[in-house]
Scaffold this motif. Structure first.
Motif, short mmCIF file in Angstrom:
data_model
loop_
_atom_site.label_atom_id
_atom_site.label_comp_id
_atom_site.label_asym_id
_atom_site.label_seq_id
_atom_site.Cartn_x
_atom_site.Cartn_y
_atom_site.Cartn_z
N SER A 104 -4.32 -2.54 -4.49
CA SER A 104 -5.26 -3.62 -4.78
C SER A 104 -4.78 -3.88 -6.38
O SER A 104 -4.01 -3.15 -6.97
CB SER A 104 -6.45 -2.97 -4.58
N LYS A 163 -6.62 -3.28 -8.76
CA LYS A 163 -7.18 -2.12 -9.48
C LYS A 163 -6.12 -1.12 -9.29
O LYS A 163 -6.23 -0.22 -10.53
CB LYS A 163 -8.60 -1.82 -8.99
N ASP A 164 -5.16 -1.19 -8.81
CA ASP A 164 -3.97 -0.22 -8.85
C ASP A 164 -2.97 -0.66 -9.87
O ASP A 164 -1.66 -0.18 -9.76
CB ASP A 164 -3.52 0.08 -7.38
N PHE A 184 0.86 -1.20 0.14
CA PHE A 184 0.00 -0.16 0.10
C PHE A 184 1.04 1.01 0.10
O PHE A 184 1.98 1.08 0.25
CB PHE A 184 -0.85 0.04 1.23
N THR A 231 -4.59 3.23 0.08
CA THR A 231 -4.38 3.18 -1.29
C THR A 231 -3.39 2.38 -1.85
O THR A 231 -2.31 2.27 -1.26
CB THR A 231 -4.70 4.74 -1.89
#
Length: 486
Positions: A322, A324-325, A283, A319
């Protein structure tokens, strides 16, 4: 585990690897993924590329969320270091987002310099993110030492040094670049940083061996008065403070370094230009904790922890960790992994990671009656100089293997992973054995003894035939004798 009575002092340094807070580029990529339906059948690559090119910058600072993450990180790190650390050495990437991530912590540490441990800061010029510094393929030099010092000035940093600036610290850290860094170049740089990192830590451990250094000791030993210390409590004051090294870097490049830390020099690139089949995710401001015992010995204590972002008010700040990153894009495609390679080696010369995998395949997928030889005879055969181990690899992964006795031409322990049985791995294995036999001219036929109807059918497809010996008493209705003449 080693006996606790063993008379050996295991001095170690506490090491923290920390990823930077969310950058403005992270925000750009996340927004592009959402706007243009990345990862879906409706993905609009053209619009995605145009959006990223028009918004991305070569060396971004932190986004608003990233600034909040950096602030929360400092609220966690400063009291932890103040209560439990001895001397603290920060090693920071020369990129703007890592420096901005550490600024709040450095500011807090220097503000309370009389109470906090002594801080040393190193800006390492080759600890930057994969691909380097560029705008639309055009190289940017990155910041030089003077510009970095200006960024650090609000924190009151005094003891700072600059290493790894290939063209000197008076020039930008990427001034030597000729284009975006390739994957192969990133891997080479990760190896270089891994060696530098060990030397950086080893020098401190050697210092402790030469003279009395209070903050480098065997933290596995409990001294009188420490019986009630709670190791998981990161804020409780400690009677003995520990030498601590904090490396603030980048998600992808930290993953490349971590793979070398975990596997030592055994890490290898499977195919030039492609990413490895495993990676470590972090992260933004995620913390991985290790213990370093010298000479390349690391213990991984925890990975990708974000205690500073927990709680109702902090959840929105998590953030960058994931799928999606974009982390899934570090995985090589199936097409790359389908390329097979056949290798021969005498049993005593098989590389350890290959031997480990072949033994695992045999243990998992060979039937107990897989050979007419006894287990003792099999073990002896495997270790004789005339026994060859034949493997089919995809990168570093073994998907099929067999043993070939060059005295008799006997092929045994033929195993193919179930998931690879429809992709010609078995045929590649047998064809390679046939070609080797023809070239070596040591025998004129290959002998097998399949023990199931499935394996018998497989060898028939490969050109093997039943022999009259199959009627011998030592053979059963399950185990038969087959040959393939060359």
């Amino acid at each position: 585990m080693a006996s606790s009575k063993e008379k050996y002092v295991r001095r170690s340094i506490s090491v923290h690897l920390i990823r930077h807070g969310e950058s403005k580029n992270n925000q750009v990529y996340r927004d592009a993924q959402r706007l243009f339906k990345g990862g879906t059948p409706d993905f609009d690559l053209k619009s995605w590329t145009e959006y990223v090119d028009s918004h991305r910058v070569s060396d971004p600072g932190l986004s608003d969320v990233g600034q909040e993450q950096a602030s929360r990180l400092s609220h966690y790190l400063e009291p932890h270091l103040a209560n439990q650390a001895g001397e603290v050495r920060f090693v920071i990437s020369p990129m703007r987002r890592t420096i901005e991530t550490m600024l709040p912590t450095l500011t807090a540490m220097n503000r309370n310099s009389n109470e906090n441990p002594h801080v040393k800061t190193v800006i390492n010029g080759f600890y930057f993110e994969s691909e380097g510094c560029h705008t639309r393929e055009k190289v940017e030099p990155g910041m030089n030492a003077e510009q970095i010092a200006e960024c650090l000035s609000p924190a009151g940093v005094q003891d700072v040094s600059y290493v790894g600036f290939q063209n000197g610290p008076e020039n930008g850290w990427y001034a030597y670049g000729t284009g975006p860094e390739t994957r192969h170049e990133s891997e080479q740089r990760a190896a270089r940083f891994y060696v530098w990192m060990m030397e950086f830590l080893d020098e401190q451990l050697m210092e402790a061996e030469r003279s009395e250094v209070e903050d480098i000791f065997d933290a596995g030993v409990t001294l009188p008065g420490e019986e009630n210390d709670k190791c998981h409590n990161r804020f409780e004051p400690r009677a003995r403070r520990r030498r601590t090294a904090i490396f603030c870097g980048h998600g992808d490049f930290m993953s490349l370094v971590l793979k070398r830390i975990i596997s030592g020099f055994g890490h290898a690139i499977e195919r030039e230009g492609e990413s490895h089949r495993s990676a470590f995710v972090h992260f933004n401001t995620g913390i991985t904790e290790l213990e370093y015992f010298g000479k390349g010995r690391f213990l991984l204590m925890s990975s990708n922890q974000v205690p500073h972002l927990h709680g109702p008010s902090g959840e929105c700040c998590i953030t960058g960790g994931s799928l999606k990153d974009g982390w899934s894009y570090l995985m090589p495609s199936d097409k790359i992994l389908l390329d097979s390679e056949v290798a021969f080696a005498f049993s005593d010369d098989v590389q350890p990671h290959i031997a480990e995998q072949t033994e695992a395949l045999r243990s998992l997928y060979l039937t107990k009656s897989g050979s007419s030889l006894s287990q003792d005879e099999l073990d002896t055969t495997h270790h004789k100089s005339n026994a060859l181990t034949v493997v089919v690899k995809r990168g570093l992964q073994v998907v099929g293997c067999a043993s070939l006795d060059e005295r008799t031409g006997r092929l045994s322990d033929v195993v193919v992973r179930p998931s690879a049985r429809r992709s010609q791995v078995g045929r590649s294995l047998i064809d390679a054995v046939k070609n080797h036999a023809i070239q070596s001219q040591k025998f004129d036929k290959i002998i097998v003894e399949p023990d199931t109807s499935e394996s018998k059918a497989f060898f028939e497809k490969m050109g093997f035939e039943l022999t009259e010996d199959s009627t011998d008493e030592k053979y059963t209705s399950e185990i038969v004798h087959m040959e393939c003449k060359l």
